[in-house]
Design an enzyme around this catalytic site. Structure first.
Site, short mmCIF file in Angstrom:
data_model
loop_
_atom_site.label_atom_id
_atom_site.label_comp_id
_atom_site.label_asym_id
_atom_site.label_seq_id
_atom_site.Cartn_x
_atom_site.Cartn_y
_atom_site.Cartn_z
N ASP A 195 71.56 41.78 14.67
CA ASP A 195 70.86 42.76 13.82
C ASP A 195 70.10 41.98 12.76
OD1 ASP A 195 70.04 44.80 12.24
OD2 ASP A 195 72.02 45.27 11.41
N SER A 197 66.54 40.59 10.54
CA SER A 197 65.26 41.02 9.97
C SER A 197 64.14 40.49 10.88
CB SER A 197 65.12 40.56 8.52
OG SER A 197 65.59 39.25 8.38
N1 SPD Z 1 61.05 45.77 10.44
C1 SPD Z 1 62.42 45.83 9.99
C2 SPD Z 1 63.42 45.48 11.04
C3 SPD Z 1 64.80 45.44 10.45
C4 SPD Z 1 65.88 45.32 11.45
N2 SPD Z 1 67.17 45.13 10.85
C5 SPD Z 1 67.65 46.20 10.06
C6 SPD Z 1 69.02 46.02 9.55
C7 SPD Z 1 69.80 47.29 9.66
N3 SPD Z 1 71.19 47.06 9.77
#
Ligand code: SPD
Length: 322
Positions: A195, A197
């Site tokens: 999970d 970014s």
């Molecule tokens: N563009 C944003 C993507 C974020 C993905 N991760 C989110 C974390 C939620 N647990």
């Protein structure tokens, strides 16, 4: 030129500071300032991965805005989307729609595995994915590797609706680099969820083949990985080469997606791959959720599970060449 002794000292201090792992040297520059994204009571999400477009939310109150060791961390209450967590200027979760992403990244692989007992989460410091994994009684161990302890602490304070995932006694937290952890824990997990970014700065390594090789190594036979796979409207040029590069490693490689209004272009996908097994992939759930769980979920259903793999023609062609 640095003398040998000085170079050794610099390398040793970087190692001790956790800034180097044996996969690849990762240096974390000091976090940038993102205050310019808060203007006249609005937060503007602008970023290099979605050039020429922006998503804006009206801010009710900024609750937290600090730099951690790794990134800029912002939490605010919005007028329409509840509480919002932003890292390095990019929306990670809003209270209004976070469940869509967290449920899908967790339940698609978990309901595709016959008996997931050990689950690893890389990233996911807000705890939302932990909350979803904890709904599966067959899971015995839930291990999370999150690099940024501030994200964990800020989420526990300001985002309790997600961070309640940490309350489950099966959860074990490691504040460390996920690739290093996987190197030390070979053939250990039934499901690994990354999970992350977006692939800007330090998270870039999570979108590269060596990281997928590390996940493959840490999976048990029959195991499944599910990773944040960006958006078909914006990123097929990133998704296609990644999918192609990991095909030789895994038995099956598939792509699913969900809708989520607060992510760029309203959609995000998942790369889902299996190690060994019968090669049936993950396009259909193979375990049944009990009625209580299904009632508690707000996005995932067995029908959505199947439907999430049905890609629009342009995306199927671009990613799989079909
Ligand atoms: N563009 C944003 C993507 C974020 C993905 N991760 C989110 C974390 C939620 N647990």
């Amino acid at each position: 030129m640095l003398g040998l002794r000085r170079r050794l000292i610099v390398l040793a201090s970087a190692w001790l500071a956790g800034q180097i792992n044996s996969h690849r040297m990762v240096e974390f520059p000091p976090p940038k300032d993102y205050s310019h994204l808060l203007v006249d009571g609005w937060f503007h999400e602008r970023g290099p991965l979605w050039p020429g477009q922006a998503f804006t939310l009206q801010v009710k109150e900024v609750l937290y805005h600090q730099k951690s060791k790794f990134q800029d961390v912002l939490v605010f209450d919005s007028e329409t989307h509840g509480r919002v967590l932003v890292l390095d200027g990019v929306i990670q979760c809003t209270q209004r729609d976070e469940y869509s992403y967290q449920e899908m990244i967790a339940h698609v692989p978990l309901f595709s595995h016959p008996n997931p007992e050990r689950v690893l989460v890389i990233g996911g410091g807000d705890g939302g994915v932990l909350r979803e994994i904890a709904r599966h009684p067959c899971v015995k161990d839930i291990v999370i590797c999150e690099l940024d302890e501030d994200v964990i602490n800020v989420s526990k304070k300001y985002m309790p609706f997600m961070a309640k995932g940490y309350d489950d006694p099966r959860v074990k937290v490691h504040v460390m680099d996920g690739a290093k952890f996987m190197e030390e824990n070979q053939s250990s997990f039934d499901v690994i969820i990354t999970d992350s970014s977006d692939p800007v700065g330090p998270a870039c390594v999570l979108f590269e083949t060596p990281f997928y090789r590390a996940m493959h190594g840490a999976l048990r036979e029959g195991g499944i990985i599910c990773t944040q796979g960006e958006c078909v409207w914006l990123h097929v040029d990133l998704i296609r080469p990644l999918v192609n590069s990991i095909k030789p490693l895994f038995k099956t490689v598939e792509y699913a997606y969900c809708t989520i209004p607060s992510y760029p272009s309203g959609q995000i996908g998942f790369i889902i791959a299996t190690k060994g097994g019968e090669g049936k992939g993950c396009k259909a759930p193979i375990r049944e959720a009990d009625e209580g769980t299904l009632k508690a979920l707000r996005y995932y259903t067995p029908e959505i599970h199947r439907a999430s793999f049905v890609l629009p023609a342009f995306a199927r062609r671009a990613i799989f060449g079909e």
